[in-house]
Design a protein around this motif. Structure first.
Motif, short mmCIF file in Angstrom:
data_model
loop_
_atom_site.label_atom_id
_atom_site.label_comp_id
_atom_site.label_asym_id
_atom_site.label_seq_id
_atom_site.Cartn_x
_atom_site.Cartn_y
_atom_site.Cartn_z
N ASP A 126 0.84 -1.19 0.00
CA ASP A 126 0.00 0.00 0.00
C ASP A 126 0.88 1.25 0.00
O ASP A 126 1.79 1.39 0.82
CB ASP A 126 -0.90 -0.01 1.24
CG ASP A 126 -1.80 1.20 1.30
OD1 ASP A 126 -2.74 1.27 0.49
OD2 ASP A 126 -1.55 2.07 2.14
N TRP A 183 1.03 3.13 3.14
CA TRP A 183 1.89 2.48 4.13
C TRP A 183 3.35 2.85 3.88
O TRP A 183 4.10 3.12 4.82
CB TRP A 183 1.70 0.96 4.07
CG TRP A 183 2.47 0.22 5.15
CD1 TRP A 183 2.00 -0.17 6.37
CD2 TRP A 183 3.84 -0.18 5.10
NE1 TRP A 183 3.00 -0.79 7.09
CE2 TRP A 183 4.14 -0.82 6.34
CE3 TRP A 183 4.86 -0.08 4.15
CZ2 TRP A 183 5.39 -1.35 6.63
CZ3 TRP A 183 6.12 -0.61 4.44
CH2 TRP A 183 6.38 -1.24 5.67
N GLU A 205 7.43 -6.73 4.64
CA GLU A 205 6.15 -6.16 4.20
C GLU A 205 5.99 -6.38 2.70
O GLU A 205 4.87 -6.62 2.22
CB GLU A 205 6.08 -4.68 4.53
CG GLU A 205 4.78 -3.99 4.16
CD GLU A 205 3.59 -4.40 5.03
OE1 GLU A 205 2.45 -4.17 4.61
OE2 GLU A 205 3.82 -4.96 6.12
N ASN A 258 2.04 -8.34 2.40
CA ASN A 258 1.38 -7.06 2.67
C ASN A 258 0.54 -7.14 3.94
O ASN A 258 -0.22 -8.08 4.14
CB ASN A 258 0.50 -6.68 1.48
CG ASN A 258 -0.04 -5.28 1.59
OD1 ASN A 258 0.50 -4.44 2.31
ND2 ASN A 258 -1.11 -5.01 0.88
N SER A 284 1.90 -3.14 11.28
CA SER A 284 0.92 -2.07 11.44
C SER A 284 1.63 -0.72 11.56
O SER A 284 2.82 -0.64 11.86
CB SER A 284 0.09 -2.32 12.70
OG SER A 284 0.91 -2.23 13.86
N ARG A 285 0.87 0.34 11.36
CA ARG A 285 1.43 1.68 11.54
C ARG A 285 1.78 1.93 13.01
O ARG A 285 2.69 2.70 13.31
CB ARG A 285 0.44 2.73 11.03
CG ARG A 285 0.21 2.64 9.53
CD ARG A 285 -0.50 3.86 9.00
NE ARG A 285 -0.84 3.71 7.61
CZ ARG A 285 -1.35 4.67 6.84
NH1 ARG A 285 -1.57 5.88 7.38
NH2 ARG A 285 -1.63 4.46 5.58
#
Length: 284
Positions: free
Chosen positions: A99, A102, A129, A133, A137-138
């Motif tokens: 993403d 991301w 990642e 995907n 996490s953020r």
């Protein structure tokens, strides 16, 4: 359109694909290693020329120079992390669609990281990642951005206690006096405050079969409970449990096994009075 120069060699196809995805997301420009020094010298000269052309003086000139110097360093950090991540990928890896939001969040958190060891950690996150995907996490990215090198080293050290069972699980061994072997209260408290673990009086792994398995790095163990009663199919793991963020970070922090710790634990668990036996079945 990617701005990257693919004239450098040594990257796998998945590595090149990852760099291309980063380019598309943040517009990175990577110069081949063989001309990096020349490129840096030219960039320094162009920066000086640009500031002069703007006809700035005094505080404005100093502010412009500081801004350009800071952004240049950030660009170097971004490129270093990206190339390390690309080098982590081999031809057998499959790069998923990361993403773009991301990717932007990722580099926002690590663009000021200059420490080589910490850059290596960030590069592992980017490459993992790329392969899967949604692996990080953020929230994990934000936590990592606040870690010092010493804190990262403590997390890596703690990883030697972590097993792959139903999920990544630390197993802590107590000595005869009830103290945890190999790690002290202050270190556990630090890991707790970072959000890597949560502490309690004690946790257990609960199984749904009388015989199962668990792994310690590349060592596969057979777990067999002595009781026929499913209520007894549990293994006490100690006072620490990995948080969701902790599981994500432990998976890529570069921990290595401690065979002395493993030997102590197996001797402790495999007693006549123990409700379970854990034996090595395979070393990968």
């Amino acid at each position: 359109m990617s701005l990257i120069d693919f004239s450098f060699s040594g990257l796998s196809k998945p590595g090149e694909k990852l760099v291309g995805k980063v380019c598309d997301a943040v517009g990175i420009l990577y110069e081949p290693t063989r001309i990096r020094r020349k490129a840096k010298a030219e960039a320094d000269a162009k920066r000086t020329e640009l500031v002069s052309k703007l006809q700035l003086e005094g505080i404005e000139k100093r502010a412009a120079e500081r801004f350009l110097k800071r952004e240049t360093k950030r660009q170097e950090n971004i490129e270093s992390i990206t190339i390390q991540a690309a080098q982590n990928l081999n031809d057998e890896d499959s790069v998923s669609d990361i993403d773009e939001d991301w990717i932007e969040a990722f580099f926002k958190e690590c663009e000021d990281v200059t420490d080589e060891q910490m850059q290596t950690l960030w590069a592992r996150i980017l490459s993992e990642e790329a392969k899967s995907n949604g692996s990080f996490s953020r929230r994990t990215l934000r936590l990592l951005s606040t870690l010092s090198r010493e804190e990262a080293e403590l997390i890596t050290y703690f990883g030697k206690f972590v097993w792959q069972a139903i999920y990544l699980t630390p197993i802590l061994v107590e000595d005869a006096d009830g103290n945890i072997e190999g790690i002290n209260f202050a270190q556990l408290a630090a890991l707790d405050s970072m959000g890597i673990i949560q502490q309690s009086m004690g946790y257990s792994l609960t199984y749904n079969a009388k015989a199962s398995r668990m792994d310690y790095y590349n060592i596969v163990m057979r777990v067999e409970f002595k009781s026929e009663d499913s209520k007894d199919w549990r293994i006490r793991t100690g006072t620490a449990l990995l948080t969701p963020v902790g599981r994500e970070i432990i998976a890529i922090c570069g921990s290595t096994p401690d065979y002395e710790y493993l030997d102590k634990y197996l001797k402790k668990i495999n007693t006549k009075e123990s409700p379970v036996s854990i034996t090595i079945t395979e070393i990968k």
